[in-house]
Design a protein around this motif. Structure first.
Motif, short mmCIF file in Angstrom:
data_model
loop_
_atom_site.label_atom_id
_atom_site.label_comp_id
_atom_site.label_asym_id
_atom_site.label_seq_id
_atom_site.Cartn_x
_atom_site.Cartn_y
_atom_site.Cartn_z
N SER A 184 0.83 -1.20 0.00
CA SER A 184 0.00 0.00 0.00
C SER A 184 0.86 1.25 0.00
CB SER A 184 -0.92 -0.01 1.21
OG SER A 184 -0.17 -0.09 2.42
N GLU A 185 1.94 1.22 0.80
CA GLU A 185 2.85 2.36 0.83
C GLU A 185 3.60 2.50 -0.48
OE1 GLU A 185 6.63 4.07 3.45
OE2 GLU A 185 5.47 2.35 4.17
N ALA A 186 3.96 1.37 -1.09
CA ALA A 186 4.64 1.42 -2.39
C ALA A 186 3.75 2.04 -3.45
CB ALA A 186 5.07 0.01 -2.80
N THR A 187 2.45 1.70 -3.42
CA THR A 187 1.51 2.29 -4.37
C THR A 187 1.38 3.79 -4.16
OG1 THR A 187 0.25 0.22 -4.43
CG2 THR A 187 -0.85 2.20 -5.22
N LYS A 192 2.74 9.43 -5.83
CA LYS A 192 3.35 10.71 -5.51
C LYS A 192 4.51 11.02 -6.45
CE LYS A 192 2.14 10.60 -0.58
NZ LYS A 192 2.65 10.51 0.81
N ALA A 193 5.26 9.97 -6.82
CA ALA A 193 6.37 10.18 -7.75
C ALA A 193 5.85 10.60 -9.12
CB ALA A 193 7.19 8.89 -7.86
N ARG A 194 4.79 9.94 -9.60
CA ARG A 194 4.21 10.32 -10.90
C ARG A 194 3.65 11.73 -10.86
NH1 ARG A 194 2.08 5.08 -10.39
NH2 ARG A 194 0.02 5.93 -9.95
N LEU A 195 3.02 12.08 -9.73
CA LEU A 195 2.48 13.43 -9.57
C LEU A 195 3.60 14.47 -9.58
CD1 LEU A 195 -0.14 15.03 -9.08
CD2 LEU A 195 0.28 14.79 -6.62
#
Length: 268
Positions: A184-187, A192-195
């Motif tokens: 869940s944290e990885a998702t 956040k990285a894509r954002l």
């Protein structure tokens, strides 16, 4: 382990330090001689890699006590390097036997396949090298890792001063964190990285566009294009590992700005 070190006679400790230095020099001489049997190089590999497998941790700025470190750090990727060297030694022996022997060495194709697979595994391990939760690093900076190493090192014959020091800045963590981050944290991190990438990409296009529209001169267009292309190239060099990707992304961004300059800039 701590009580043993504290109550040790100083003369005995000095004698052990001297013996350790002599043993280290002898082991280094044996490393330079190489393995006696290339098909069984494990004893030689242990001498070659033993000093990079494990370190003793010390907080930066604190007084260093060689016998009572703040913890330990184990590099599991060094075990993979040992495996690669062992397979390489077997392949060297296979090639020599193949070149100068009368028969094909038994299992050389399997050794080559294992060597290639080990290299691929090591490349996979390298991907985690910049991750703070690198699963191939066991460190006392993490609570559960510290517990495992503390119990493993709790033997009177183990002398931490024989380990190389490794200095750390941050505090030791008390939380019982998992060995890798939960899915869940990885998702969440991935989103956040894509954002963040989308935001930075938009800013690199919108900011120079506003500058060149509000100050519609040739010099403004050239300076803005040069500055933003240089900044974008540095950013790509920092985040991308492939040279071709860095070059192609920088060139594509430069092409967009050059076209915008040519279409909108007033040469007067």
């Amino acid at each position: 382990m701590t009580d043993y070190v504290v109550t040790m006679n100083r003369d005995i400790a000095d004698d052990q330090d001297t013996n350790y230095a002599q043993r280290t020099r002898r082991e280094w001489a044996e490393v330079l001689e190489g393995p006696a049997d290339l098909n069984r190089p494990t004893p030689w590999l242990v001498k070659l890699h033993k000093h990079t497998l494990m370190y003793r941790l010390h907080h930066q700025g604190r007084t260093i006590n060689d016998d009572e470190p703040d913890g330990y750090r184990i590099n599991l990727s060094d075990l993979q390097r040992m495996r690669l060297r062992r397979l390489q030694a077997k392949l060297v022996q296979d090639v020599v036997n193949l070149r100068f022997g009368n028969e094909e060495p038994l299992g050389w194709d399997h050794d080559l396949h294992q060597y290639i697979k080990a290299l691929q595994d090591y490349e996979y391990m390298v991907k985690f090298s910049e991750d703070e939760t690198d699963p191939f690093i066991v460190t006392a900076e993490r609570c559960v890792d510290s517990i495992l190493m503390r119990n493993a090192m709790d033997k009177p014959e183990i002398r931490p001063r024989e380990l190389r020091p490794f200095h750390i800045l941050g505090p030791l963590r008390k939380a019982l964190a998992p060995i890798t981050i939960p899915r869940s944290e990885a998702t969440s991190r991935s989103f956040k990285a894509r954002l963040g990438v989308a935001t930075v990409g938009c800013l690199f296009l919108i900011i120079p566009m506003w500058i060149m529209v509000l100050h519609n001169t040739l010099w403004t267009g050239l300076v803005a294009t040069t500055a933003f292309v240089a900044a974008f190239g540095l950013l790509m060099a920092f985040f991308l590992s492939d040279n071709i990707q860095v070059l192609s992304s920088s060139a594509a961004y430069a092409a967009v700005l050059v076209v915008f300059v040519g279409l909108t800039t007033n040469p007067q």
